[in-house]
Design a protein around this motif. Structure first.
Motif, PDB file in Angstrom:
ATOM      1  N   ARG A 199      34.800  50.182  37.867  1.00 45.22           N
ATOM      2  CA  ARG A 199      35.362  49.881  36.313  1.00 45.22           C
ATOM      3  C   ARG A 199      34.784  48.549  35.969  1.00 45.22           C
ATOM      4  O   ARG A 199      34.350  47.522  36.267  1.00 45.22           O
ATOM      5  N   LYS A 200      33.918  48.846  34.574  1.00 47.63           N
ATOM      6  CA  LYS A 200      33.660  47.477  33.934  1.00 47.63           C
ATOM      7  C   LYS A 200      34.648  46.771  33.060  1.00 47.63           C
ATOM      8  O   LYS A 200      34.648  47.386  32.021  1.00 47.63           O
ATOM      9  N   HIS A 201      34.867  45.908  33.866  1.00 44.42           N
ATOM     10  CA  HIS A 201      36.155  45.551  32.651  1.00 44.42           C
ATOM     11  C   HIS A 201      35.375  44.544  31.952  1.00 44.42           C
ATOM     12  O   HIS A 201      34.880  43.101  32.262  1.00 44.42           O
ATOM     13  N   VAL A 202      35.885  44.543  30.629  1.00 44.25           N
ATOM     14  CA  VAL A 202      35.143  43.780  29.892  1.00 44.25           C
ATOM     15  C   VAL A 202      36.409  42.714  29.264  1.00 44.25           C
ATOM     16  O   VAL A 202      36.970  43.367  28.243  1.00 44.25           O
ATOM     17  N   PRO A 203      35.784  41.843  29.567  1.00 42.75           N
ATOM     18  CA  PRO A 203      36.789  40.359  28.852  1.00 42.75           C
ATOM     19  C   PRO A 203      37.082  40.850  27.351  1.00 42.75           C
ATOM     20  O   PRO A 203      36.477  40.446  26.153  1.00 42.75           O
TER      21      PRO A 203
END
Length: 552
Positions: A199-203
Motif C-alpha cells: 500500500r502506498k501510504h500518502v501522508p
C-alpha cells in the motif's frame, strides 16, 4: 448505477484487481474460521448450560464488540495507515483464538470464559473491519466499489452457506477444541495477504486529529447527513427486530426440530446459501428498484421467513425459511452498506462505515438478548412470531426515515485552494476560531437565499462547524452575515480540506446571490486570543516566526 443486465459483470469485475482478489480470497477462508467458531461456541454453550439466555449471549458476545470497538477503530483507520490497522486487528483475533484453544484443550472452559473469548475475538475483528472496508476504494476503481462491496458480503455468505455445516461436523467428529484451533489457523492467510499488500501510504497535509475529536467529527458528519443518519438508525432497528433468526438457530435445531449440531449447521448453511443468492442480486436490485422500495420488499420477505421458521417442525421447511431469511437479510444489509459508502467522502468513510456496523451489530447483539429472554419465558416459537410481527411493521419507518439516494461524484473531494491571510502568531491548537461571511443580497430574492443557506448550514456542520447562524442587518435589508465557529485553527483548516464537489456547488449557488465585491467579505477571528498579545508592555510581541501554520 449498474444497468439492469450488468449485475453479474459489475459484481465480479473487482476480482480482476490482484490485491483485492488476494485479500478477498483470504477473507473467505477467515470467514469460514469465524463461522466455525460461532457454531462450536453456541453448541458448547448448550452443553455447558440449559439457559436459553446464555446460548443467545454467544451471538451477543461475538457481535457486541463490533458495536463498542468499531467506532474508535473507524476513526483510527481514517487517521493512520489502514493496512497496519487491519494487521493489528487480525493479530489480536489470532492470539485470542489460540488462547481459547489452549483453555479448551485443558478442559477449563466455562460459560463466562467462553463468552469472554468470543468477545475478544470479536474485538479484533471489529478493529480490522473498518480498515478493510475503507481500503476497498484503494484496491478497485471507483465504478467497481458497489461490486466490491457485494463481493464482501458474498465472501462471508459463501462461508456461511457451508461453514456452519462443516463446523457442526467438526464438533461431532473431533470436538470443540478442533473447531477453536481451526478458527485460529484460518486467520493466517488473511494476515499474510495484508502483509503482502504494498500500500502506498500518502501522508496527510495536516496533522492527524486526536482520537476523541476524530470520533466526534465522524459522529457529526453522520448526524448532519440525512442519508447516513437515516441508514444508521434503520440498520440498528432492523438488527434488533430480526436477530432471532441467528441468535436462536441453535434452539430451533434442538427444541423445535429435535436435532443435533449437524442440524444446527445445516440450518445456518441454508441461511448462508440464501445470503449468497441475495448478494448476487444486489446490483440488479439497485438498478431495478428504488432503495426504499427494495428494502420494504425484503422486510416483508424476512417477516414471512421468520414466521415460517417459528411454525415449522420439519427440517426441510425450516431450511427453506432460513434460506429466504438469509437472502433478504443480506440484500437489506448490502443496500444499506452501499448507500453509506457512496454517500460519504473518503476522509470520513471508515468512520461512517464503523457507525453503520456498530448500529447494525449493536441491534443484533441487543436483539439476541431480547429474543433470548422472550424464548425463555414464552418459548422459541413465540419469540419467532413476535419477531416476525415487529419486522413486518418496520417498513413504516420509511415514512419518517427514508433512505435517500446520493450521487457518488458529489462526495468527491474538492478542497479550497485559496489561503487565508494570517498576521497573528497562532498555532494549529489556537481557538476557538470564528468565521464570518457577508452577503449583499437583493431583498426581493431573500427567501430563495435563505433556503439555500439552510442547506449550507448542514454542509458546514457535516464538516465540523459549530454554532452556525445567519443574521440579517436591521439597518440594511440587503446585508446578511453567515457566522460559524471551529474549535481550533487546525479544525478550520481540516474543514476547508474536506470540501466536496457538492459543497463547492452549494457555495457557488450561495455566492451567486452576492451583489457586492470580494474585499473584506470573509473575516477570520480568534476568540479569547491569549498568547497572541503581549502580557506586559516590555514583553516581546509574538510574530510570524512562531507561527505553526499549515495551509490546506
Amino acid at each position: 448505477m449498474a444497468a439492469a443486465g450488468s449485475g453479474a459483470a459489475g459484481t465480479f469485475a473487482p476480482l480482476r484487481e490482484g490485491t483485492f482478489r488476494r485479500i478477498w480470497s483470504a477473507s473467505l477462508i477467515s470467514n469460514f474460521g469465524h463461522l466455525i467458531l460461532g457454531v462450536a461456541a453456541a453448541w458448547e454453550m448448550t452443553r455447558l448450560t440449559d439457559s436459553a439466555e446464555m446460548v443467545a449471549l454467544v451471538q451477543s458476545a461475538l457481535m457486541l464488540p463490533l458495536m463498542l470497538v468499531s467506532v474508535p477503530a473507524g476513526a483510527v483507520a481514517d487517521m493512520f495507515d489502514r493496512r497496519k490497522i487491519a494487521l493489528s486487528g487480525l493479530a489480536f483475533s489470532m492470539l485470542s483464538a489460540v488462547v481459547l484453544t489452549v483453555i479448551a484443550l485443558a478442559g477449563a472452559v466455562t460459560p463466562w470464559v467462553l463468552l469472554a473469548f468470543c468477545s475478544l475475538i470479536g474485538a479484533g475483528v471489529a478493529l480490522y473491519s473498518p480498515a478493510w472496508q475503507a481500503s476497498i476504494s484503494e484496491q478497485v476503481p471507483p465504478e467497481q466499489i458497489p461490486g466490491a462491496i457485494a463481493l464482501g458480503t458474498i465472501s462471508y455468505n459463501i462461508a456461511r452457506s457451508c461453514g456452519p455445516a462443516v463446523g457442526g461436523a467438526i464438533v461431532l467428529a473431533a470436538g470443540v477444541q478442533a473447531a477453536f484451533a481451526m478458527n485460529a489457523l484460518f486467520y493466517v492467510p488473511l494476515f499474510i495477504a495484508f502483509l503482502m499488500w504494498q500500500r502506498k501510504h500518502v501522508p496527510a497535509r495536516l496533522p492527524p486529529e486526536r482520537i476523541d475529536r476524530a470520533i466526534i467529527s465522524g459522529g457529526r458528519y453522520a448526524m448532519y447527513s440525512p442519508s447516513v443518519r437515516n441508514t444508521i438508525v434503520r440498520a440498528f432497528l432492523f438488527g434488533l427486530a430480526s436477530a432471532a433468526t441467528s441468535a436462536l438457530a441453535a434452539l430451533v435445531a434442538k427444541d423445535l426440530l429435535g436435532g443435533d449440531a449437524a442440524v444446527f449447521g445445516l440450518l445456518l448453511g441454508a441461511s448462508g446459501a440464501g445470503a449468497v443468492a441475495g448478494a448476487l442480486l444486489v446490483s440488479h436490485i439497485r438498478a431495478t428498484f428504488r432503495t426504499e422500495l427494495a428494502v420494504t420488499m425484503c422486510l416483508v420477505g424476512n417477516a414471512v421467513a421468520v414466521a415460517l421458521i417459528g411454525a415449522s417442525h420439519n427440517v426441510a421447511l425450516t431450511c427453506a425459511g432460513m434460506f429466504l431469511a438469509g437472502g433478504v437479510n443480506i440484500l437489506i444489509i448490502a443496500l444499506f452498506n452501499v448507500g453509506v459508502q457512496l454517500s460519504v467522502p473518503r476522509w470520513v468513510v471508515a468512520r461512517a462505515l464503523s457507525l453503520f456496523s456498530a448500529s447494525l451489530t449493536g441491534g443484533i447483539a441487543l436483539g439476541a438478548w431480547l429474543w433470548g429472554e422472550v424464548a425463555s419465558v414464552y418459548g422459541v416459537d413465540s419469540a419467532f412470531f413476535l419477531s416476525a410481527t415487529v419486522v413486518l411493521l418496520s417498513p413504516l419507518l420509511g415514512l419518517v426515515l427514508p433512505i435517500r439516494a446520493t450521487v457518488h461524484a458529489d462526495v468527491e473531494l474538492a478542497p479550497l485552494e485559496n489561503v487565508p491571510e494570517v498576521e497573528l502568531g497562532i498555532s494549529m491548537r489556537s481557538g476557538p476560531v470564528t468565521i464570518e461571511i457577508d452577503y449583499i443580497v437583493d431583498p426581493n430574492r431573500a427567501r430563495d437565499f435563505y433556503d439555500v443557506m439552510r442547506r449550507m448550514q448542514g454542509a458546514r456542520q457535516r464538516r465540523g462547524a459549530f454554532n452556525w447562524s445567519l443574521a440579517r442587518d436591521i439597518g440594511n435589508a440587503a446585508l446578511w452575515t453567515e457566522r460559524y465557529q471551529c474549535a481550533t485553527w487546525g479544525d478550520y483548516l481540516r474543514q476547508r480540506s474536506r470540501f466536496t464537489q457538492a459543497d463547492r456547488a452549494l457555495q457557488q449557488e450561495a455566492s451567486a446571490f452576492h451583489l457586492g465585491g470580494a474585499d473584506n467579505r470573509v473575516r477570520h477571528r480568534l476568540e479569547r486570543p491569549f498568547g497572541s498579545v503581549r502580557w506586559k508592555a516590555d514583553s516581546p510581541d509574538p510574530g510570524q516566526d512562531s507561527v505553526d501554520f499549515i495551509t490546506p
